[in-house]
Design a protein around this motif. Sequence first.
Motif, PDB file in Angstrom:
ATOM      1  N   VAL A 113       0.834  -1.204   0.000  1.00 33.60           N
ATOM      2  CA  VAL A 113       0.000   0.000   0.000  1.00 33.60           C
ATOM      3  C   VAL A 113       0.871   1.256   0.000  1.00 33.60           C
ATOM      4  N   GLY A 114       2.179   1.086  -0.258  1.00 29.21           N
ATOM      5  CA  GLY A 114       3.090   2.222  -0.363  1.00 29.21           C
ATOM      6  C   GLY A 114       3.841   2.490   0.931  1.00 29.21           C
ATOM      7  N   GLY A 115       4.995   3.113   0.777  1.00 33.32           N
ATOM      8  CA  GLY A 115       5.758   3.536   1.946  1.00 33.32           C
ATOM      9  C   GLY A 115       6.296   2.402   2.786  1.00 33.32           C
ATOM     10  N   GLY A 116       6.542   1.232   2.152  1.00 34.33           N
ATOM     11  CA  GLY A 116       7.090   0.115   2.918  1.00 34.33           C
ATOM     12  C   GLY A 116       6.059  -0.627   3.743  1.00 34.33           C
ATOM     13  N   ILE A 117       4.778  -0.380   3.452  1.00 35.50           N
ATOM     14  CA  ILE A 117       3.708  -1.019   4.229  1.00 35.50           C
ATOM     15  C   ILE A 117       2.936  -1.976   3.320  1.00 35.50           C
ATOM     16  N   ARG A 118       2.688  -3.161   3.830  1.00 37.18           N
ATOM     17  CA  ARG A 118       1.858  -4.139   3.123  1.00 37.18           C
ATOM     18  C   ARG A 118       0.691  -4.503   4.026  1.00 37.18           C
ATOM     19  N   GLN A 119      -0.417  -4.923   3.420  1.00 37.46           N
ATOM     20  CA  GLN A 119      -1.554  -5.313   4.250  1.00 37.46           C
ATOM     21  C   GLN A 119      -2.331  -6.470   3.639  1.00 37.46           C
ATOM     22  N   VAL A 120      -3.043  -7.152   4.508  1.00 37.86           N
ATOM     23  CA  VAL A 120      -3.975  -8.208   4.117  1.00 37.86           C
ATOM     24  C   VAL A 120      -5.265  -7.949   4.871  1.00 37.86           C
ATOM     25  N   ARG A 121      -6.349  -7.826   4.149  1.00 35.90           N
ATOM     26  CA  ARG A 121      -7.643  -7.681   4.823  1.00 35.90           C
ATOM     27  C   ARG A 121      -8.144  -9.052   5.232  1.00 35.90           C
ATOM     28  N   LEU A 122      -8.668  -9.159   6.447  1.00 33.43           N
ATOM     29  CA  LEU A 122      -9.227 -10.424   6.925  1.00 33.43           C
ATOM     30  C   LEU A 122     -10.744 -10.358   6.824  1.00 33.43           C
ATOM     31  N   LYS A 123     -11.338 -11.479   6.470  1.00 30.63           N
ATOM     32  CA  LYS A 123     -12.792 -11.509   6.289  1.00 30.63           C
ATOM     33  C   LYS A 123     -13.486 -11.590   7.645  1.00 30.63           C
ATOM     34  N   THR A 124     -14.278 -10.551   7.932  1.00 34.56           N
ATOM     35  CA  THR A 124     -15.137 -10.591   9.122  1.00 34.56           C
ATOM     36  C   THR A 124     -16.539 -10.199   8.691  1.00 34.56           C
ATOM     37  N   ARG A 125     -17.510 -10.651   9.478  1.00 32.81           N
ATOM     38  CA  ARG A 125     -18.902 -10.377   9.131  1.00 32.81           C
ATOM     39  C   ARG A 125     -19.444  -9.230   9.982  1.00 32.81           C
ATOM     40  N   GLY A 126     -20.539  -8.675   9.505  1.00 33.93           N
ATOM     41  CA  GLY A 126     -21.256  -7.683  10.293  1.00 33.93           C
ATOM     42  C   GLY A 126     -20.664  -6.290  10.198  1.00 33.93           C
ATOM     43  N   LYS A 127     -21.318  -5.370  10.894  1.00 30.01           N
ATOM     44  CA  LYS A 127     -20.889  -3.975  10.882  1.00 30.01           C
ATOM     45  C   LYS A 127     -19.787  -3.770  11.909  1.00 30.01           C
ATOM     46  N   GLY A 128     -19.210  -2.577  11.872  1.00 25.77           N
ATOM     47  CA  GLY A 128     -18.204  -2.220  12.863  1.00 25.77           C
ATOM     48  C   GLY A 128     -16.816  -2.234  12.274  1.00 25.77           C
TER      49      GLY A 128
END
Length: 217
Positions: A113-128
């Motif tokens: 995602v730039g600037g030496g940062i990587r990410q992985v989104r984890l699947k969660t349900r519902g709002k919040g």
Amino acid sequence: MTIEHHPGDELLLAYGAGTLDEATSLLVATHLALCPRCRRRLDLAESIGGEWMNRTRANGTVDETGIDSAMAFAPEDDEPAGPATAGSGPFLFPQPLRGYAGGDAADLGWRAVGGGIRQVRLKTRGKGAKARLLSIAAGTRVPEHSHGGEELTLVLAGSLYDRGKWYRRGDVDAADASVVHRPAAGPEQDCICLAAADARLKFSGVIPRLLQPLHGF
Ligand SMILES: [Zn+2]
């Protein structure tokens, strides 16, 4: 290694009562897997909760000091967290996080995602809050930012420096909506952490409601 930064008692109680969204619950549960101190505090809160509710009902008033005074006697000492403190290999993701992220960080579909940062989104349900894993390159500062709601960050590997404090494996860094910050990964290795952020339930003054689901009221 000793965990120094814990979730607040209201967050532990909300976790015990099952009122947190899935992402925040996952973060607290992962901290609990690494933190004997918070497991003991949660056990204590749940064991005194029923007695406290009965006293409150008998008095006809809500006694919000009961939990605080009882928690003041909860043990504060830490125990070694066992092999999970290795912070790498098969021990990097304790359960329940392993159920979301698998057993090996190298197998995840990290996205830069730039600037030496990587990410992985984890699947969660519902709002919040939404849950994601972040990998911040050693020595890298995250761009300054604030949050729409509270952001909780649990360090899993390496270290994170934020607002004058160091956070290491098992530590939770909490930043509310008023905080503008620039966390930085320590120089020794890439920092891998679990973050839960965005709108979340507000807890102030609602301890009685938080305890309700535990005791069937
Ligand atoms: Zn803890």
